[in-house]
Design a protein around this motif. Sequence first.
Motif, PDB file in Angstrom:
ATOM      1  N   VAL A   1       0.020  -1.874   5.646  1.00  0.00           N
ATOM      2  CA  VAL A   1       1.477  -2.174   5.702  1.00  0.00           C
ATOM      3  C   VAL A   1       2.305  -1.032   5.882  1.00  0.00           C
ATOM      4  O   VAL A   1       3.544  -1.024   6.401  1.00  0.00           O
ATOM      5  N   THR A   2       1.580   0.077   5.656  1.00  0.00           N
ATOM      6  CA  THR A   2       2.536   1.553   5.565  1.00  0.00           C
ATOM      7  C   THR A   2       2.391   1.968   6.971  1.00  0.00           C
ATOM      8  O   THR A   2       2.866   3.247   7.355  1.00  0.00           O
ATOM      9  N   ALA A   3       1.677   1.543   7.990  1.00  0.00           N
ATOM     10  CA  ALA A   3       1.361   2.244   9.099  1.00  0.00           C
ATOM     11  C   ALA A   3       2.702   2.152   9.931  1.00  0.00           C
ATOM     12  O   ALA A   3       3.535   1.288   9.999  1.00  0.00           O
ATOM     13  N   PRO A   4       2.989   3.365  10.729  1.00  0.00           N
ATOM     14  CA  PRO A   4       4.257   3.508  11.433  1.00  0.00           C
ATOM     15  C   PRO A   4       4.367   2.472  12.617  1.00  0.00           C
ATOM     16  O   PRO A   4       5.748   2.116  13.106  1.00  0.00           O
ATOM     17  N   GLY A   5       3.532   2.221  13.210  1.00  0.00           N
ATOM     18  CA  GLY A   5       3.527   1.124  14.239  1.00  0.00           C
ATOM     19  C   GLY A   5       4.040   0.025  13.826  1.00  0.00           C
ATOM     20  O   GLY A   5       4.896  -1.038  14.653  1.00  0.00           O
ATOM     21  N   LEU A   6       3.832  -0.476  12.601  1.00  0.00           N
ATOM     22  CA  LEU A   6       4.403  -1.906  11.893  1.00  0.00           C
ATOM     23  C   LEU A   6       5.988  -1.686  11.726  1.00  0.00           C
ATOM     24  O   LEU A   6       6.417  -2.620  12.168  1.00  0.00           O
ATOM     25  N   LEU A   7       6.367  -0.637  11.152  1.00  0.00           N
ATOM     26  CA  LEU A   7       7.699  -0.207  10.990  1.00  0.00           C
ATOM     27  C   LEU A   7       8.574  -0.427  12.391  1.00  0.00           C
ATOM     28  O   LEU A   7       9.562  -0.867  12.360  1.00  0.00           O
ATOM     29  N   ALA A   8       7.900   0.385  13.223  1.00  0.00           N
ATOM     30  CA  ALA A   8       8.684   0.440  14.444  1.00  0.00           C
ATOM     31  C   ALA A   8       8.580  -0.850  14.973  1.00  0.00           C
ATOM     32  O   ALA A   8       9.748  -1.430  15.517  1.00  0.00           O
ATOM     33  N   LEU A   9       7.931  -1.868  15.069  1.00  0.00           N
ATOM     34  CA  LEU A   9       7.971  -3.141  15.550  1.00  0.00           C
ATOM     35  C   LEU A   9       8.725  -4.126  14.623  1.00  0.00           C
ATOM     36  O   LEU A   9       9.660  -4.726  15.171  1.00  0.00           O
ATOM     37  N   ALA A  10       8.709  -3.807  13.404  1.00  0.00           N
ATOM     38  CA  ALA A  10       9.633  -4.684  12.438  1.00  0.00           C
ATOM     39  C   ALA A  10      11.166  -4.306  12.766  1.00  0.00           C
ATOM     40  O   ALA A  10      11.984  -5.261  12.784  1.00  0.00           O
ATOM     41  N   GLU A  11      11.349  -3.085  12.898  1.00  0.00           N
ATOM     42  CA  GLU A  11      12.911  -2.706  13.140  1.00  0.00           C
ATOM     43  C   GLU A  11      13.162  -3.323  14.428  1.00  0.00           C
ATOM     44  O   GLU A  11      14.363  -3.766  14.527  1.00  0.00           O
ATOM     45  N   GLU A  12      12.408  -3.165  15.369  1.00  0.00           N
ATOM     46  CA  GLU A  12      12.873  -4.068  16.820  1.00  0.00           C
ATOM     47  C   GLU A  12      13.021  -5.677  16.577  1.00  0.00           C
ATOM     48  O   GLU A  12      14.121  -6.014  17.172  1.00  0.00           O
ATOM     49  N   MET A  13      12.146  -6.177  15.652  1.00  0.00           N
ATOM     50  CA  MET A  13      12.412  -7.373  15.635  1.00  0.00           C
ATOM     51  C   MET A  13      13.391  -7.896  14.652  1.00  0.00           C
ATOM     52  O   MET A  13      13.959  -8.725  15.009  1.00  0.00           O
ATOM     53  N   ARG A  14      14.008  -7.168  13.853  1.00  0.00           N
ATOM     54  CA  ARG A  14      15.238  -7.249  12.896  1.00  0.00           C
ATOM     55  C   ARG A  14      16.330  -7.461  13.976  1.00  0.00           C
ATOM     56  O   ARG A  14      17.450  -7.924  13.540  1.00  0.00           O
ATOM     57  N   GLN A  15      16.264  -7.024  14.995  1.00  0.00           N
ATOM     58  CA  GLN A  15      17.710  -6.923  16.164  1.00  0.00           C
ATOM     59  C   GLN A  15      17.647  -8.422  16.844  1.00  0.00           C
ATOM     60  O   GLN A  15      18.663  -8.838  17.203  1.00  0.00           O
ATOM     61  N   LEU A  16      16.565  -9.046  16.683  1.00  0.00           N
ATOM     62  CA  LEU A  16      16.498 -10.468  17.189  1.00  0.00           C
ATOM     63  C   LEU A  16      16.530 -11.393  16.173  1.00  0.00           C
ATOM     64  O   LEU A  16      16.912 -12.607  16.414  1.00  0.00           O
ATOM     65  N   ALA A  17      16.016 -11.292  14.869  1.00  0.00           N
ATOM     66  CA  ALA A  17      15.653 -12.431  13.878  1.00  0.00           C
ATOM     67  C   ALA A  17      15.581 -11.951  12.584  1.00  0.00           C
ATOM     68  O   ALA A  17      15.517 -10.854  12.403  1.00  0.00           O
ATOM     69  N   GLU A  18      15.488 -12.924  11.848  1.00  0.00           N
ATOM     70  CA  GLU A  18      15.208 -12.583  10.432  1.00  0.00           C
ATOM     71  C   GLU A  18      13.641 -12.198  10.385  1.00  0.00           C
ATOM     72  O   GLU A  18      12.562 -12.657  11.119  1.00  0.00           O
ATOM     73  N   VAL A  19      13.351 -11.228   9.594  1.00  0.00           N
ATOM     74  CA  VAL A  19      11.901 -10.808   9.718  1.00  0.00           C
ATOM     75  C   VAL A  19      11.272 -10.627   8.195  1.00  0.00           C
ATOM     76  O   VAL A  19      11.848 -10.417   7.097  1.00  0.00           O
ATOM     77  N   SER A  20      10.125 -11.189   8.133  1.00  0.00           N
ATOM     78  CA  SER A  20       9.216 -11.093   7.026  1.00  0.00           C
ATOM     79  C   SER A  20       7.920 -10.215   7.358  1.00  0.00           C
ATOM     80  O   SER A  20       7.508 -10.498   8.402  1.00  0.00           O
ATOM     81  N   ILE A  21       7.664  -9.438   6.379  1.00  0.00           N
ATOM     82  CA  ILE A  21       6.503  -8.514   6.761  1.00  0.00           C
ATOM     83  C   ILE A  21       5.169  -8.879   5.759  1.00  0.00           C
ATOM     84  O   ILE A  21       5.603  -8.962   4.481  1.00  0.00           O
ATOM     85  N   LEU A  22       4.127  -9.418   6.079  1.00  0.00           N
ATOM     86  CA  LEU A  22       2.912  -9.408   5.007  1.00  0.00           C
ATOM     87  C   LEU A  22       1.979  -8.874   5.861  1.00  0.00           C
ATOM     88  O   LEU A  22       1.296  -9.513   7.104  1.00  0.00           O
ATOM     89  N   ALA A  23       1.251  -7.791   5.523  1.00  0.00           N
ATOM     90  CA  ALA A  23       0.371  -7.114   6.176  1.00  0.00           C
ATOM     91  C   ALA A  23      -0.572  -6.599   5.179  1.00  0.00           C
ATOM     92  O   ALA A  23      -0.343  -6.674   3.734  1.00  0.00           O
ATOM     93  N   PRO A  24      -1.946  -6.167   5.613  1.00  0.00           N
ATOM     94  CA  PRO A  24      -2.875  -5.788   4.870  1.00  0.00           C
ATOM     95  C   PRO A  24      -2.464  -4.459   4.020  1.00  0.00           C
ATOM     96  O   PRO A  24      -1.763  -3.716   4.633  1.00  0.00           O
ATOM     97  N   ASP A  25      -3.332  -4.150   2.765  1.00  0.00           N
ATOM     98  CA  ASP A  25      -2.849  -3.335   1.888  1.00  0.00           C
ATOM     99  C   ASP A  25      -3.870  -2.039   2.410  1.00  0.00           C
ATOM    100  O   ASP A  25      -3.648  -0.817   1.715  1.00  0.00           O
ATOM    101  N   ARG A  26      -4.584  -2.215   2.998  1.00  0.00           N
ATOM    102  CA  ARG A  26      -5.488  -0.872   3.904  1.00  0.00           C
ATOM    103  C   ARG A  26      -5.756  -1.116   5.214  1.00  0.00           C
ATOM    104  O   ARG A  26      -5.536  -2.400   5.855  1.00  0.00           O
ATOM    105  N   ASN A  27      -6.549  -0.346   5.672  1.00  0.00           N
ATOM    106  CA  ASN A  27      -6.665  -0.515   7.231  1.00  0.00           C
ATOM    107  C   ASN A  27      -8.090  -1.441   7.526  1.00  0.00           C
ATOM    108  O   ASN A  27      -9.178  -1.205   6.854  1.00  0.00           O
ATOM    109  N   TRP A  28      -7.634  -2.472   8.347  1.00  0.00           N
ATOM    110  CA  TRP A  28      -8.803  -3.321   8.668  1.00  0.00           C
ATOM    111  C   TRP A  28      -8.806  -3.317  10.116  1.00  0.00           C
ATOM    112  O   TRP A  28      -9.439  -4.336  10.765  1.00  0.00           O
ATOM    113  N   SER A  29      -8.901  -2.176  10.791  1.00  0.00           N
ATOM    114  CA  SER A  29      -9.156  -2.085  12.284  1.00  0.00           C
ATOM    115  C   SER A  29     -10.537  -2.524  12.503  1.00  0.00           C
ATOM    116  O   SER A  29     -11.563  -1.905  11.786  1.00  0.00           O
ATOM    117  N   GLY A  30     -10.615  -3.268  13.437  1.00  0.00           N
ATOM    118  CA  GLY A  30     -12.197  -3.734  13.822  1.00  0.00           C
ATOM    119  C   GLY A  30     -12.626  -4.740  12.922  1.00  0.00           C
ATOM    120  O   GLY A  30     -13.844  -5.024  13.064  1.00  0.00           O
TER     121      GLY A  30
END
Length: 278
Positions: free
Chosen positions: A11-40
């Motif tokens: 949830v603290t990854a910078p890529g998520l924050l950048a995406l959420a901020e752009e989405m907030r210009q279009l719509a209401e946004v909720s964020i629910l993401a893992p508390d750790r890295n699950w890549s792969g």
Amino acid sequence: MHILVTNDDGVTAPGLLALAEEMRQLAEVSILAPDRNWSGGGHVKTLDRPLRIREVQLMDGVHAFASDGAPSDCVALALLGFIPEKIDLVVSGINPNANLGHDVTYSGTVTAAMEAVIWSIPAIAFSLDTQENHLGKLDYAPAAQIARKIVQTVSKHRLPAGILLNVNIPYRPLTEIKGVQITRQGMRVYRDRLDQRVDPRGRAYFWIGGDAPTGIPEKGTDFGALASGYVSITPLQLDLTAYPAQHLLNTWNWDESEALPEDSPWHDEYSQVDSKMR
Ligand code: MN
């Protein structure tokens, strides 16, 4: 419109924050993401333990929820009722590395979007094609702006049911991105090597290591689009049925009970081509 933002990097990854901020210009946004890295981490459904969710504040005071489940669990939690409002679109990312070819079933970024499709909600996965040797902080701003434009286009036309989009964006300034190509999955070339070591108690353990994967930049594929400076949009579906093989298998006699022929190959050229390219 209400957009759920998730990712597989935590949830603290910078890529998520950048995406959420752009989405907030279009719509209401909720964020629910893992508390750790699950890549792969792949497409996961956690059934053997309870899932916990806690509230977190991201940088810039953005409110979000973090779960100890996988990315796909986060999407299921949100869509099955943790987020009480109706979700119109799920976006996942922005992953710091591309998800191309066979990566899609490994990728937590893409499988989060797959989970949304299971619950009949359209979804888009966003990944950035960063060079493997990139050092230092990544600039997600151009990719996030492209993500916003793609969401705008998708919301205007509506995705067909059961389809998710796997979007990969070149890591370049906006002015150097040539446009968008609709692609198919290309051929990933994995260069994994098994590294066997010995633990302090004398027992063997293993790392799947080796070099970073490459890919074949064939025209019309996700790899091809990125190699020529385009954003790659691959429509994906969860129906993995190999339809031509279904036809072939129907021509076989499944009641045969002869002995196995000696030295007979178990697969045809396709798999051999596959292994030759490694
Ligand atoms: Mn990731």
